[in-house]
Scaffold this motif. Structure first.
Motif, PDB file in Angstrom:
ATOM      1  N   GLU A 366      19.524  19.887 -50.031  1.00 44.99           N
ATOM      2  CA  GLU A 366      17.992  19.814 -50.231  1.00 44.99           C
ATOM      3  C   GLU A 366      17.474  19.129 -49.158  1.00 44.99           C
ATOM      4  O   GLU A 366      16.017  19.482 -48.360  1.00 44.99           O
ATOM      5  N   ARG A 367      16.906  18.529 -48.692  1.00 45.05           N
ATOM      6  CA  ARG A 367      16.425  17.109 -48.177  1.00 45.05           C
ATOM      7  C   ARG A 367      16.407  18.236 -46.517  1.00 45.05           C
ATOM      8  O   ARG A 367      16.129  17.797 -45.719  1.00 45.05           O
ATOM      9  N   ALA A 368      18.002  18.464 -46.633  1.00 44.07           N
ATOM     10  CA  ALA A 368      17.919  19.426 -44.567  1.00 44.07           C
ATOM     11  C   ALA A 368      17.039  20.528 -44.941  1.00 44.07           C
ATOM     12  O   ALA A 368      16.758  20.836 -43.952  1.00 44.07           O
ATOM     13  N   MET A 369      17.348  21.570 -45.676  1.00 42.09           N
ATOM     14  CA  MET A 369      16.075  22.690 -46.336  1.00 42.09           C
ATOM     15  C   MET A 369      14.861  21.765 -45.898  1.00 42.09           C
ATOM     16  O   MET A 369      14.488  22.786 -45.007  1.00 42.09           O
ATOM     17  N   ALA A 370      14.342  20.534 -45.935  1.00 36.11           N
ATOM     18  CA  ALA A 370      12.846  20.383 -45.960  1.00 36.11           C
ATOM     19  C   ALA A 370      13.000  20.548 -44.770  1.00 36.11           C
ATOM     20  O   ALA A 370      11.344  20.405 -44.041  1.00 36.11           O
ATOM     21  N   MET A 371      13.735  20.205 -44.076  1.00 40.69           N
ATOM     22  CA  MET A 371      13.251  19.250 -42.928  1.00 40.69           C
ATOM     23  C   MET A 371      14.306  20.094 -41.667  1.00 40.69           C
ATOM     24  O   MET A 371      12.941  19.769 -40.369  1.00 40.69           O
ATOM     25  N   CYS A 372      14.275  21.257 -41.835  1.00 39.05           N
ATOM     26  CA  CYS A 372      15.535  21.690 -40.449  1.00 39.05           C
ATOM     27  C   CYS A 372      13.944  22.421 -40.078  1.00 39.05           C
ATOM     28  O   CYS A 372      12.906  23.286 -40.641  1.00 39.05           O
ATOM     29  N   ASP A 373      14.368  23.365 -38.981  1.00 41.66           N
ATOM     30  CA  ASP A 373      13.455  24.328 -38.213  1.00 41.66           C
ATOM     31  C   ASP A 373      14.466  25.625 -38.947  1.00 41.66           C
ATOM     32  O   ASP A 373      15.071  26.122 -38.186  1.00 41.66           O
ATOM     33  N   GLY A 374      12.743  26.071 -39.503  1.00 40.23           N
ATOM     34  CA  GLY A 374      13.620  27.779 -39.791  1.00 40.23           C
ATOM     35  C   GLY A 374      14.401  27.566 -41.472  1.00 40.23           C
ATOM     36  O   GLY A 374      13.873  27.279 -42.519  1.00 40.23           O
ATOM     37  N   ASP A 375      15.171  28.180 -40.856  1.00 36.13           N
ATOM     38  CA  ASP A 375      16.631  28.455 -42.023  1.00 36.13           C
ATOM     39  C   ASP A 375      18.109  27.663 -41.553  1.00 36.13           C
ATOM     40  O   ASP A 375      19.096  28.302 -42.115  1.00 36.13           O
ATOM     41  N   GLU A 376      18.124  27.077 -40.334  1.00 33.98           N
ATOM     42  CA  GLU A 376      19.408  26.333 -39.610  1.00 33.98           C
ATOM     43  C   GLU A 376      19.640  25.373 -39.763  1.00 33.98           C
ATOM     44  O   GLU A 376      18.295  24.561 -39.134  1.00 33.98           O
ATOM     45  N   ILE A 377      20.526  24.929 -40.258  1.00 31.42           N
ATOM     46  CA  ILE A 377      20.699  22.942 -40.563  1.00 31.42           C
ATOM     47  C   ILE A 377      21.690  23.161 -39.223  1.00 31.42           C
ATOM     48  O   ILE A 377      22.808  23.027 -39.194  1.00 31.42           O
ATOM     49  N   ASP A 378      20.982  21.877 -38.589  1.00 35.07           N
ATOM     50  CA  ASP A 378      21.782  21.049 -37.844  1.00 35.07           C
ATOM     51  C   ASP A 378      21.640  19.666 -38.216  1.00 35.07           C
ATOM     52  O   ASP A 378      21.200  18.770 -38.703  1.00 35.07           O
ATOM     53  N   ILE A 379      22.576  19.352 -37.507  1.00 35.49           N
ATOM     54  CA  ILE A 379      23.487  18.510 -37.978  1.00 35.49           C
ATOM     55  C   ILE A 379      22.420  16.832 -38.138  1.00 35.49           C
ATOM     56  O   ILE A 379      22.454  16.526 -38.214  1.00 35.49           O
ATOM     57  N   ILE A 380      21.381  17.039 -37.475  1.00 32.42           N
ATOM     58  CA  ILE A 380      20.418  15.992 -37.566  1.00 32.42           C
ATOM     59  C   ILE A 380      19.462  16.073 -38.887  1.00 32.42           C
ATOM     60  O   ILE A 380      19.088  15.356 -38.948  1.00 32.42           O
ATOM     61  N   ASP A 381      19.149  17.598 -38.834  1.00 32.02           N
ATOM     62  CA  ASP A 381      19.028  17.754 -40.265  1.00 32.02           C
ATOM     63  C   ASP A 381      19.852  17.274 -40.973  1.00 32.02           C
ATOM     64  O   ASP A 381      19.020  17.104 -42.492  1.00 32.02           O
ATOM     65  N   LEU A 382      20.586  16.745 -41.664  1.00 29.32           N
ATOM     66  CA  LEU A 382      21.364  15.944 -42.328  1.00 29.32           C
ATOM     67  C   LEU A 382      21.181  14.550 -42.684  1.00 29.32           C
ATOM     68  O   LEU A 382      20.989  14.281 -44.299  1.00 29.32           O
ATOM     69  N   MET A 383      21.067  14.075 -41.702  1.00 26.06           N
ATOM     70  CA  MET A 383      20.652  12.613 -41.514  1.00 26.06           C
ATOM     71  C   MET A 383      21.457  12.181 -42.491  1.00 26.06           C
ATOM     72  O   MET A 383      21.392  10.872 -43.385  1.00 26.06           O
ATOM     73  N   LEU A 384      22.875  12.530 -42.095  1.00 27.71           N
ATOM     74  CA  LEU A 384      24.195  11.117 -43.010  1.00 27.71           C
ATOM     75  C   LEU A 384      23.970  10.062 -41.971  1.00 27.71           C
ATOM     76  O   LEU A 384      22.717   9.744 -41.358  1.00 27.71           O
ATOM     77  N   PRO A 385      24.373   9.554 -43.613  1.00 22.28           N
ATOM     78  CA  PRO A 385      24.296   7.801 -42.990  1.00 22.28           C
ATOM     79  C   PRO A 385      25.342   7.734 -41.993  1.00 22.28           C
ATOM     80  O   PRO A 385      26.217   7.953 -41.482  1.00 22.28           O
ATOM     81  N   GLN A 386      25.079   6.383 -40.597  1.00 28.16           N
ATOM     82  CA  GLN A 386      26.517   6.843 -39.902  1.00 28.16           C
ATOM     83  C   GLN A 386      27.545   5.635 -40.699  1.00 28.16           C
ATOM     84  O   GLN A 386      27.269   4.506 -40.934  1.00 28.16           O
ATOM     85  N   ARG A 387      28.248   5.687 -40.134  1.00 30.30           N
ATOM     86  CA  ARG A 387      29.634   5.249 -40.585  1.00 30.30           C
ATOM     87  C   ARG A 387      30.598   5.097 -39.443  1.00 30.30           C
ATOM     88  O   ARG A 387      30.689   5.847 -38.019  1.00 30.30           O
ATOM     89  N   THR A 388      31.708   4.420 -39.783  1.00 28.63           N
ATOM     90  CA  THR A 388      32.564   4.076 -38.307  1.00 28.63           C
ATOM     91  C   THR A 388      33.819   5.616 -38.197  1.00 28.63           C
ATOM     92  O   THR A 388      33.866   6.005 -39.198  1.00 28.63           O
TER      93      THR A 388
END
Length: 466
Positions: A366-388
């Motif tokens: 839901e957050r990615a859809m609000a942040m992405c350009d158009g209707d394509e979701i890239d990895i940066i739009d997911l904003m996943l927490p950093q992890r090892t």
């Protein structure tokens, strides 16, 4: 339609006569016997729609009857007759496959309700409706992984009896959805499904919420109020986060479940209720019993059958299917185009552990859809927490019932106020950037953000952006 038949097995003549008269008045044909051997002969000679059997018989036990019927007449519901207050016997009967149980002395009203429910189930099995109900519930429970196929199969089995079910699993795995499916696929589907979050009710109001009250029974009781048990009568009561119940309420709940009756505050008499109990919690209930924080007798009463719902990290193959389903739902709600995950974003989701499970996946998309350009979701739009990175020094998955380990340090832009504040800050930054790039034209900014003008106006107000 031919008259429905019931077999009663009890060595007490008074019980046999009581059941024969009561069931006869319901237009049922009754055969009553007093021993296991007589029951075997009756079952061999005739087909029955329902069976009542006592726990102890002169030449055997009710468990022998249960085993015989399960092996040779699996479509016949069996109700066990138990002595008053013999909770262990009732629980063992349900675990052995009994549809329900009746306590002596027999409550006629409860008996009639049990019979109606059991015969409705038997009729569904004969007509084939039960087979349809036990089929996979389509997109209601998403996933083709072996563990989810097993969950769906178990739901179908649990829907066919009245045993209390304890649904175990971490937060966000879909425990309430599983409870709804058990209700909807069973003979109580036409009755109410009443979910209650036990952790959301103030302790001082719990008794009134669960059992109701009479007008004038305490300050503020200006009228009679129906409790949750009465509201769920004829259906299912789902106790979510049951571990949050205080000890004094656990005692009252245990009595209501055992006696199948409740007493509203201020009432003189108990009210019979016909309710199936389903419960759930993300905590390790057995550990709480050992620590004295949850009553052992209540634990055994609600945990007749346990169904574990697996976390998302144990069924990673279901993530693409789940993501597609969630994106379609989001598009339907917003009226926009369905989002599409780019390969890099899908790969990131496939390797992410999802400590918040399906609920977290929904929030991420839901957050990615609000942040992405158009209707394509890239990895940066997911904003996943950093992890090892996987395979470097990844910690083992936490044991069930224990909180996940703290994630690695969040990026510098994260707030110290927790995940909600962090997400709000990210949204605020993205919105302000879009406004600046569109020269504070809100319509253009909303389009740039991929959300509606109305959604942008709501977020501006929510985030306090002037």
């Amino acid at each position: 339609m031919s008259q429905q038949t019931v077999l009663v097995i009890d060595d007490e003549r008074d019980i046999r006569e009581l059941l024969t008269i009561t069931l006869g008045r319901m237009d049922l044909q009754v055969d009553a016997v007093g021993t296991v051997s007589e029951a075997r002969r009756a079952l061999a000679e005739r087909t029955y729609d329902l069976c009542f059997t006592d726990m102890r018989l002169p030449d055997g036990s009710g468990h022998e009857i249960l085993e015989l019927i399960a092996a040779q007449y699996p479509d016949m519901p069996v109700a066990m007759i138990t002595a008053y207050g013999n909770v262990d016997a009732a629980v063992n009967a349900l675990k052995a496959g009994a549809f329900d149980f009746v306590s002596k002395p027999v409550d006629i009203q409860m008996l009639r309700q049990l019979v109606r429910t059991a015969l409705r189930l038997a009729e569904e099995k004969r007509s084939g409706a039960a087979a349809a109900k036990t089929s996979p519930p389509g997109d209601r429970l998403i996933g083709d992984s072996p563990v989810m196929q097993q969950v769906r199969a178990t739901i179908g089995k649990l829907a066919r009896n009245q045993a209390p079910v304890y649904i175990a699993g971490e937060s966000g795995v879909g425990k309430e959805l599983v409870a709804r499916l058990i209700h909807e696929q069973g003979p109580r589907a036409s009755g109410p499904f009443v979910p209650v979050n036990c952790g959301a009710i103030p302790s001082e109001l719990m008794e009134s919420e669960f059992f109701g009250h009479r007008k004038g029974s305490f300050t503020g009781a200006v009228s009679d109020k129906e409790g949750l048990f009465q509201a769920a009568n004829g259906g299912t009561l789902f106790l979510d986060e049951v571990a949050e119940l205080p000890l004094h309420m656990q005692v009252k709940l245990l009595r209501a479940i055992q006696e199948k009756a409740v007493r509203p505050i201020g009432a003189r008499e108990e009210i019979p209720v016909d309710v199936r109990i389903l419960s759930a919690t993300h905590k390790n209930l057995a550990a709480l019993v050992e620590q004295g924080q949850f009553r052992q007798d209540l634990f055994y009463r609600i945990n007749v059958i346990e169904l574990r719902v697996p976390p998302l990290r144990e069924r990673r193959g279901d993530v693409p299917m789940l993501a597609s389903h969630i994106l379609r739902q989001l598009a339907q709600k917003s009226g926009g185009a369905t989002g599409r995950l780019l390969p890099t974003a899908q790969q990131a989701l496939d390797s992410y552990d999802f400590p918040g499970n399906v609920r977290e996946l929904e929030n991420i998309l839901e957050r990615a859809m609000a942040m992405c350009d158009g209707d394509e979701i890239d990895i940066i739009d997911l904003m996943l927490p950093q992890r090892t990175p996987r395979g470097v020094s990844e910690a083992p998955a936490p044991a069930y019932g224990t909180p996940p380990p703290a994630p690695p340090a969040t990026p510098a832009s994260a707030s110290d106020g927790g995940l909600d504040d962090y997400i709000s800050n990210l949204e605020r930054t993205a919105i302000i950037k879009a406004l600046e790039e569109s020269r504070y034209n809100k319509t253009a900014a909303a389009k740039k953000l991929g959300i509606t003008f109305r959604a942008l106006r709501y977020k501006l107000k929510k985030l306090g952006i002037d």
